[in-house]
Structures are given as C-alpha cells and as structure tokens.
Design a protein around this motif. Structure first.
Motif, PDB file in Angstrom:
ATOM      1  N   ALA A 290     -58.224 -24.709 -81.326  1.00 22.81           N
ATOM      2  CA  ALA A 290     -56.835 -25.145 -81.119  1.00 22.81           C
ATOM      3  C   ALA A 290     -55.953 -23.929 -80.896  1.00 22.81           C
ATOM      4  O   ALA A 290     -56.108 -22.899 -81.562  1.00 22.81           O
ATOM      5  N   GLY A 291     -55.041 -24.029 -79.924  1.00 23.70           N
ATOM      6  CA  GLY A 291     -54.167 -22.908 -79.618  1.00 23.70           C
ATOM      7  C   GLY A 291     -54.797 -21.888 -78.703  1.00 23.70           C
ATOM      8  O   GLY A 291     -54.278 -20.776 -78.558  1.00 23.70           O
ATOM      9  N   GLU A 292     -55.927 -22.254 -78.049  1.00 21.78           N
ATOM     10  CA  GLU A 292     -56.587 -21.364 -77.100  1.00 21.78           C
ATOM     11  C   GLU A 292     -56.900 -22.115 -75.810  1.00 21.78           C
ATOM     12  O   GLU A 292     -56.966 -23.343 -75.796  1.00 21.78           O
ATOM     13  N   ILE A 293     -57.086 -21.366 -74.735  1.00 22.99           N
ATOM     14  CA  ILE A 293     -57.562 -21.924 -73.474  1.00 22.99           C
ATOM     15  C   ILE A 293     -58.759 -21.104 -73.002  1.00 22.99           C
ATOM     16  O   ILE A 293     -59.024 -20.016 -73.509  1.00 22.99           O
ATOM     17  N   CYS A 294     -59.478 -21.633 -72.025  1.00 31.05           N
ATOM     18  CA  CYS A 294     -60.653 -20.964 -71.490  1.00 31.05           C
ATOM     19  C   CYS A 294     -60.308 -20.244 -70.189  1.00 31.05           C
ATOM     20  O   CYS A 294     -59.839 -20.863 -69.240  1.00 31.05           O
ATOM     21  N   ALA A 295     -60.518 -18.938 -70.170  1.00 32.86           N
ATOM     22  CA  ALA A 295     -60.381 -18.146 -68.951  1.00 32.86           C
ATOM     23  C   ALA A 295     -61.770 -18.003 -68.348  1.00 32.86           C
ATOM     24  O   ALA A 295     -62.658 -17.383 -68.945  1.00 32.86           O
ATOM     25  N   CYS A 296     -61.972 -18.585 -67.184  1.00 30.87           N
ATOM     26  CA  CYS A 296     -63.292 -18.614 -66.556  1.00 30.87           C
ATOM     27  C   CYS A 296     -63.716 -17.224 -66.094  1.00 30.87           C
ATOM     28  O   CYS A 296     -62.882 -16.326 -65.942  1.00 30.87           O
ATOM     29  N   PRO A 297     -65.018 -17.010 -65.860  1.00 34.12           N
ATOM     30  CA  PRO A 297     -65.471 -15.714 -65.345  1.00 34.12           C
ATOM     31  C   PRO A 297     -64.715 -15.313 -64.087  1.00 34.12           C
ATOM     32  O   PRO A 297     -64.589 -16.104 -63.159  1.00 34.12           O
ATOM     33  N   GLY A 298     -64.182 -14.106 -64.068  1.00 36.74           N
ATOM     34  CA  GLY A 298     -63.408 -13.623 -62.931  1.00 36.74           C
ATOM     35  C   GLY A 298     -61.920 -13.552 -63.188  1.00 36.74           C
ATOM     36  O   GLY A 298     -61.218 -12.791 -62.529  1.00 36.74           O
ATOM     37  N   VAL A 299     -61.415 -14.321 -64.147  1.00 36.13           N
ATOM     38  CA  VAL A 299     -59.967 -14.346 -64.410  1.00 36.13           C
ATOM     39  C   VAL A 299     -59.496 -13.031 -65.025  1.00 36.13           C
ATOM     40  O   VAL A 299     -58.471 -12.469 -64.625  1.00 36.13           O
ATOM     41  N   LEU A 300     -60.253 -12.523 -65.991  1.00 36.11           N
ATOM     42  CA  LEU A 300     -59.838 -11.325 -66.717  1.00 36.11           C
ATOM     43  C   LEU A 300     -60.493 -10.063 -66.162  1.00 36.11           C
ATOM     44  O   LEU A 300     -60.524  -9.029 -66.834  1.00 36.11           O
TER      45      LEU A 300
END
Length: 250
Positions: free
Chosen positions: A153-163
């Motif tokens: 809770a309070g997080e999202i998923c950054a997919c491979p390549g976003v960061l």
C-alpha cells in the motif's frame, strides 16, 4: 356667453386637468426612474439577482496553477516499444500518465556471484526475482513487480526501463497517475542509490507550477555538491535537497 366668460372657462378646465394628471417620478416615488438607477448602479434593483446568478455559473477554481506536459514523449518498457505509462515532458518532468502492467521481465546484473545469488534463477523466493551487484564483493536478490497489485500500500510498480534499470521496482507513491493530480502532474523523482546502483531511489508525487523546483536541474545551485542537487517531494511538497546515495563510492 361672452368672450371673457369663455376664456375664464378654458383656463379653469386646464387648471383642473393639470391637478388631476400623474405626478412626475422623483426620489422616493414608485415610478420607474429609481428602478433604472438601481439597475445601472448595481443597487437593490433586479441587477443584484442577475449578478448573483452570473457568479454562481462561473467555473470553480482550485486556487492552484495548472502544469501542462508539453510535447510528451513515451518512456518504453525495456527492450521494445511497449508503453510504460510514464512520459517525459519538454521541460524534463517525467510523470505517470496512466497505469499499465509490465509486459516484460527484468534481469539482474550480478558479476561476482557471491552472497545471496549467482544469477536470477536463484532468486525464486517470490515472483520477479533478479540478482544484482551491490558491491564489488557480492550480489543480492531483488524482487520486483508486474503491476501495482504486487506492491505494498502506498507504492506503485515501475516497469523495467522506467528508472533506467533492467528490472522492475516498487516505489513510494503519493498518486497513481496524473489524473489524480487536479492542478498538476504525478511526477517521478528518481536517481542515486541506496545500494550503489542495485536499486534506484525513486518516488512519485503530485507536483504543480507553484513548486519551487520541477526537475533536478533546478537544484544544481546547492553549494555542498552541485551534481547531487535534487528536486524531491518531502511530506507532499517538492523542494531542493541532496540526492540520496549520490557520490557514494562502493
């Protein structure tokens, strides 16, 4: 009847007609002059009602300035042209335009093969496991995500390549996407490392044009280390600070 008598009779009739006719409207009378004056001056006439109605139909404002994303360029998931949900604006802001699921798996970057793992296949305690170098002597497993549902809770998923990494990562989030930010964007702050490159320090939060900074470049004036100046959300408000993990020698 004589001429004199007829003249007197006419004057009498005229006097009677003037006495019985309407009085001119003046201050305090019930005529139309005061109503017209009140309408022109916004007084107690019908204009007050009209003005009130006009005010109630005006578009409501939040009191916060808008922050558009000019010329948005999509950020793709690793190794293809699958949108990550994040876009980069012309001014450098990266924001989450929409929520998407990860379509590709990540991979690790372990070289020494010590500590927790030698390769990704050994990181099988949970889904989306990858093996990463954290120092020159060891590697650890990182368990990423395939969608926001895989994060706390309070997080999202950054997919491979976003960061700028080859793996996915759950990151703290004050918003899900920019549709939840009334006057601004669900912006991404990213950079530095808590583990010398294995995991990016990142977070998303709503930002608007009133923020003292919008991108890291706005904070490069910091005297202690100009390369480490960063624009980061702190307790819901963006401000300049020092990028966590920046300048660390592993």
């Amino acid at each position: 009847m004589s001429t004199v008598s007829r003249g007197r009779l006419c004057r009498l009739l005229v006097a009677l007609m003037c006495a019985c006719g309407p009085e001119p409207a003046g201050p305090g009378s019930d005529g139309g002059t005061e109503d017209a004056s009140a309408t022109a001056s916004g007084g107690s006439g019908s204009t007050a009602t009209t003005s009130g109605a006009s005010g109630s139909t005006a578009a409501p404002t939040t009191g916060e300035p808008e922050l558009p994303c000019v010329d948005p360029q999509p950020i793709f998931q690793r190794g293809g042209e699958v949108p990550s949900g994040f876009v980069r604006c012309a001014n450098g802001i990266v924001h989450r335009l929409e929520v998407v699921a990860c379509a590709v798996e990540g991979f690790g970057d372990c070289m020494s093969g010590n500590d927790e793992c030698h390769s990704d296949v050994e990181c099988d305690d949970a889904p989306h496991g990858t093996c990463h170098q954290v120092s020159f002597i060891g590697c650890v497993c990182n368990f990423g995500c395939g969608s926001d549902a895989d994060c706390a809770a309070g997080e999202i998923c950054a997919c491979p390549g976003v960061l700028g990494k080859n793996h996915s990562q759950c990151i703290p989030a004050g918003c899900l996407d920019s549709s939840g930010c009334e006057a601004g964007l669900c912006a991404l702050a990213a950079g530095g490392s808590t583990q010398c490159g294995a995991l990016a320090v990142a977070e998303v939060a709503c930002i608007d044009a009133s923020s003292p900074c919008l991108v890291h470049e706005d904070c490069r004036h910091l005297p202690q280390n100009q390369d480490c100046g960063s624009c980061w959300p702190q307790d819901g408000a963006w401000s300049c600070g020092t990028l966590e993990g920046c300048g660390v020698n592993c």
